[in-house]
Design an enzyme around this catalytic site. Structure first.
Site, PDB file in Angstrom:
ATOM      1  N   ASP A   1       0.872  -1.222   0.107  1.00 47.79           N
ATOM      2  CA  ASP A   1      -0.212   0.059  -0.175  1.00 47.79           C
ATOM      3  C   ASP A   1       0.787   1.165  -0.168  1.00 47.79           C
ATOM      4  OD1 ASP A   1      -2.100  -1.609   0.214  1.00 47.79           O
ATOM      5  OD2 ASP A   1      -2.296  -1.595   2.326  1.00 47.79           O
ATOM      6  N   GLU A   2       1.992   1.292  -0.623  1.00 49.41           N
ATOM      7  CA  GLU A   2       3.090   2.459  -0.634  1.00 49.41           C
ATOM      8  C   GLU A   2       2.472   3.520  -1.888  1.00 49.41           C
ATOM      9  OE1 GLU A   2       3.845  -0.779  -0.969  1.00 49.41           O
ATOM     10  OE2 GLU A   2       5.364  -1.409   0.277  1.00 49.41           O
ATOM     11  N   GLY A   3       1.705   3.084  -2.438  1.00 53.82           N
ATOM     12  CA  GLY A   3       1.206   3.980  -3.684  1.00 53.82           C
ATOM     13  C   GLY A   3       1.680   3.572  -4.854  1.00 53.82           C
ATOM     14  N   LYS A   4       1.960   2.012  -5.164  1.00 52.53           N
ATOM     15  CA  LYS A   4       2.744   1.640  -6.432  1.00 52.53           C
ATOM     16  C   LYS A   4       1.980   1.866  -7.356  1.00 52.53           C
ATOM     17  CE  LYS A   4       2.531  -2.518  -4.299  1.00 52.53           C
ATOM     18  NZ  LYS A   4       2.083  -2.009  -2.832  1.00 52.53           N
TER      19      LYS A   4
ATOM     20  N   GLY B   1      -4.503  -4.329  -3.868  1.00 55.25           N
ATOM     21  CA  GLY B   1      -5.267  -3.126  -4.073  1.00 55.25           C
ATOM     22  C   GLY B   1      -4.629  -2.039  -4.509  1.00 55.25           C
ATOM     23  N   HIS B   2      -4.584  -1.569  -5.732  1.00 47.71           N
ATOM     24  CA  HIS B   2      -3.902  -0.673  -6.219  1.00 47.71           C
ATOM     25  C   HIS B   2      -5.017   0.479  -6.610  1.00 47.71           C
ATOM     26  CE1 HIS B   2      -0.140  -3.333  -7.339  1.00 47.71           C
ATOM     27  NE2 HIS B   2      -0.882  -3.390  -5.900  1.00 47.71           N
ATOM     28  N   THR B   3      -4.778   1.505  -6.068  1.00 45.74           N
ATOM     29  CA  THR B   3      -5.804   2.806  -6.322  1.00 45.74           C
ATOM     30  C   THR B   3      -5.075   3.725  -6.945  1.00 45.74           C
ATOM     31  OG1 THR B   3      -6.749   2.388  -4.177  1.00 45.74           O
ATOM     32  CG2 THR B   3      -7.472   4.320  -5.121  1.00 45.74           C
TER      33      THR B   3
ATOM     34  N   GLN C   1       1.972  -5.875  -2.918  1.00 45.93           N
ATOM     35  CA  GLN C   1       2.508  -6.306  -1.812  1.00 45.93           C
ATOM     36  C   GLN C   1       3.809  -5.290  -1.563  1.00 45.93           C
ATOM     37  OE1 GLN C   1       1.496  -9.668  -2.971  1.00 45.93           O
ATOM     38  NE2 GLN C   1      -0.557  -8.685  -2.412  1.00 45.93           N
TER      39      GLN C   1
ATOM     40  N   GLY D   1     -10.995  -2.994   3.020  1.00 47.12           N
ATOM     41  CA  GLY D   1     -11.552  -1.953   4.214  1.00 47.12           C
ATOM     42  C   GLY D   1     -11.028  -1.853   5.572  1.00 47.12           C
TER      43      GLY D   1
ATOM     44  N   ARG E   1      -5.516   0.615   8.523  1.00 48.93           N
ATOM     45  CA  ARG E   1      -4.229  -0.023   8.303  1.00 48.93           C
ATOM     46  C   ARG E   1      -3.414   0.443   9.643  1.00 48.93           C
ATOM     47  NH1 ARG E   1      -3.784   2.816   2.446  1.00 48.93           N
ATOM     48  NH2 ARG E   1      -4.626   0.907   1.137  1.00 48.93           N
TER      49      ARG E   1
ATOM     50  N   LYS F   1       2.851  10.273  -0.283  1.00 45.47           N
ATOM     51  CA  LYS F   1       1.920  10.607   0.819  1.00 45.47           C
ATOM     52  C   LYS F   1       2.818  11.503   1.730  1.00 45.47           C
ATOM     53  CE  LYS F   1      -1.825   8.259   1.831  1.00 45.47           C
ATOM     54  NZ  LYS F   1      -2.765   7.234   2.094  1.00 45.47           N
TER      55      LYS F   1
ATOM     56  N   SER G   1       5.621  12.381  -4.015  1.00 44.74           N
ATOM     57  CA  SER G   1       4.146  12.321  -4.368  1.00 44.74           C
ATOM     58  C   SER G   1       3.381  13.081  -3.306  1.00 44.74           C
ATOM     59  CB  SER G   1       3.535  10.855  -4.440  1.00 44.74           C
ATOM     60  OG  SER G   1       2.182  10.920  -4.698  1.00 44.74           O
TER      61      SER G   1
ATOM     62  N   GLY H   1       0.080  13.763  -3.405  1.00 42.60           N
ATOM     63  CA  GLY H   1      -1.683  13.524  -3.591  1.00 42.60           C
ATOM     64  C   GLY H   1      -1.809  12.470  -4.378  1.00 42.60           C
TER      65      GLY H   1
END
Ligand code: GDP
Ligand code: IMO
Ligand code: MG
Length: 432
Positions: free
Chosen positions: A13-16, A40-42, A221, A299, A302, A328, A410, A412
């Site tokens: 969840d680092e923002g990959k 889960g890549h947003t 991951q 959901g 973290r 972030k 990054s 945002g």
């Protein structure tokens, strides 16, 4: 031409997804090489927000082809759901998404087994997507690959064999006949759905490399969830580290030119297990809300910690990370002095290399130092010099402490909220 691997440098969840999407604009191929729909890549594009689980983040760019490599475990139903979901959002996967014939398939009984183990009292907080049990079958040489799934006779035989092997465990949950029924209930339709996507993707990528195209390899991951080098047994069942990119995609390790690590400006972890730099709850709760730190897949909230240099040095070494993208940074704005974990203390000893012992990983306390904080809206910064001086200094300090360059910062979720500091880095420059 450049072959670049983007790896998570922490616990996922680092923002990959965001960083891969940013770099994929100049890539001909983006390939996932491990994991499955536990990821889960947003990716945020303007007003649209996409949550990708199995499909590489390059799918959001029309010109990019995407590969799900043989190191991935693929749930046929999750695959169909994601493809159709993207289609509803106007993204077509036809002729630009390819699934390896060698990827192993996750079937309903893998999900049942994952849940059973999680609820047994020995759980580690998995995503319950059947990832671990599917990789278990792969290693036990009873797994079912996409190429097997496409051949009904073979598939039928393998399912019967596997249900027999797992019968003692499975029968505690449901009658085997009902599990078998579930496996076959939608099989013909799923098989037909997957068929046009199935390819020898190792060959496809090798041909792209021969044509001197840009290939991006996207990890799911992160280093600390790696089966070998993470906080075992609180890990996932694959190799997110850069070494996994070659085995999981079928391209040669010698073809990989650059490894970009992605790290948050602090640390998060979902699920159970050691987390040496975890923060006391009040500050952690505040950052969780400010950074919307809830899992994209499950959901779950973290867990929050300060940036951990011991852990990051480990990740950099294990993956041979050439440069870091820090995400972030904006979340830390207005949160007071920045805390960073620079070493661990255990029984009076100072530890500066990530320990193997599960006892030490669990009991180690962080040695925390405080750096000047910053405030203001970082989200509108487009150049490094737009950032508050203390924010710039934080990045420069991390570079110095980790002896690594940070070409990308990054601020945002949106693509535009990406600051490029030094695009002269050879391999990265093909992508920016
Ligand atoms: P991944 O699994 O590594 O791709 O990361 P996730 O998508 O699970 O989690 C990262 C979250 O942070 C997502 O919701 C992103 O949209 C968001 N994000 C990424 N970079 C930034 C950033 O620099 N600032 C903020 N505020 N959010 C970010
Ligand atoms: P992305 O790609 C964060 C964690 C789970 C659990 C452990 C094992 O979005 O960074 P699994 O279901 O893989 O057997 O669970 O790994 N985990 C993740 N944590 N981000 C992820 O993916 C994760 N994928 C799995 O929470 O602790
Ligand atoms: Mg994620």
């Amino acid at each position: 031409m450049s072959i670049l691997v983007v790896v998570g440098a922490q616990w996922g969840d680092e923002g990959k997804g965001k960083i891969v999407h940013f770099l994929a604009r100049k890539a001909q191929y983006v390939a996932r090489y491990q994991g499955g729909n536990n990821a889960g890549h947003t990716v945020v594009v303007g007003k649209k927000r996409y949550a990708l689980h199995l499909i590489p983040s390059g799918i959001l760019l029309k010109q990019t082809k995407n590969v799900i490599g043989s190191g991935v475990v693929l749930s046929p139903s999750a695959f169909r759901e994601e493809v159709l979901g993207l289609e509803k959002q106007g993204i077509s996967s036809r002729k630009r998404l390819f699934v390896s014939l060698g990827a192993h398939v996750i079937l309903p009984y893998h999900i049942l087994l994952d849940g059973l183990r999680e609820d047994s009292g020995r759980g580690i907080g998995t995503t319950k997507r059947g990832i671990g049990p599917c990789y278990e079958d792969k290693v036990a040489r009873i797994g079912i690959r996409v190429c097997d799934y496409l051949e009904p006779e073979i598939f039928k035989k393998l399912v019967a064999q596997n249900l027999k092997i797992r019968s003692a465990e499975l029968a505690r949950l449901k009658p085997l006949s009902s599990i078998e029924k579930e496996v076959f209930s939608d099989y013909a339709s799923l098989r037909n759905f997957i068929k046009p996507y199935a390819k020898d993707t190792s060959l496809l990528l090798s041909q792209a490399i021969e044509r001197k195209e840009n290939v991006l390899l996207e990890s799911a991951q992160g280093a600390m969830l790696d089966l070998d080098f993470g906080t075992y047994p609180f890990v996932t069942s694959s190799s997110p580290i850069a070494g996994g990119a070659a085995t999981g995609s079928g391209i040669s390790p010698s073809a990989i030119e650059f490894v970009l690590g992605v790290s948050k400006a602090y640390t998060t972890r979902v699920g159970l297990g050691p987390f040496p730099s975890e923060m006391e709850s009040k500050r952690g709760d505040y950052l969780r809300e400010k950074g919307h730190e809830y899992g994209t897949t499950t959901g779950r909230p973290r867990r929050i910690g300060s940036l951990d240099l011991v852990q990051l040095r480990h990740a950099i070494r294990i993956s041979g990370i050439n440069a870091l993208a820090v995400t972030k940074l904006d979340t830390l704005s207005g949160t007071g002095p920045i805390e960073v974990c620079v070493a661990y203390k255990w029984k009076g000893k100072t530890i500066s290399d990530f320990p193997w012992s599960r006892k030490i990983q669990q009991e180690a306390r962080p040695v925390v130092i405080r750096l000047p904080g910053f405030s203001g809206d970082l989200g509108s910064a487009r150049h490094f010099s737009d950032l508050p001086k203390a924010a710039q200094n934080y990045i420069l300090w991390i570079e110095k402490k980790l002896k690594i360059s940070i070409p990308t910062v990054s601020v945002g979720p949106d693509l535009r909220q990406t600051i490029l500091r030094d695009s002269s880095l050879d391999a990265l420059s093909s992508f920016v």
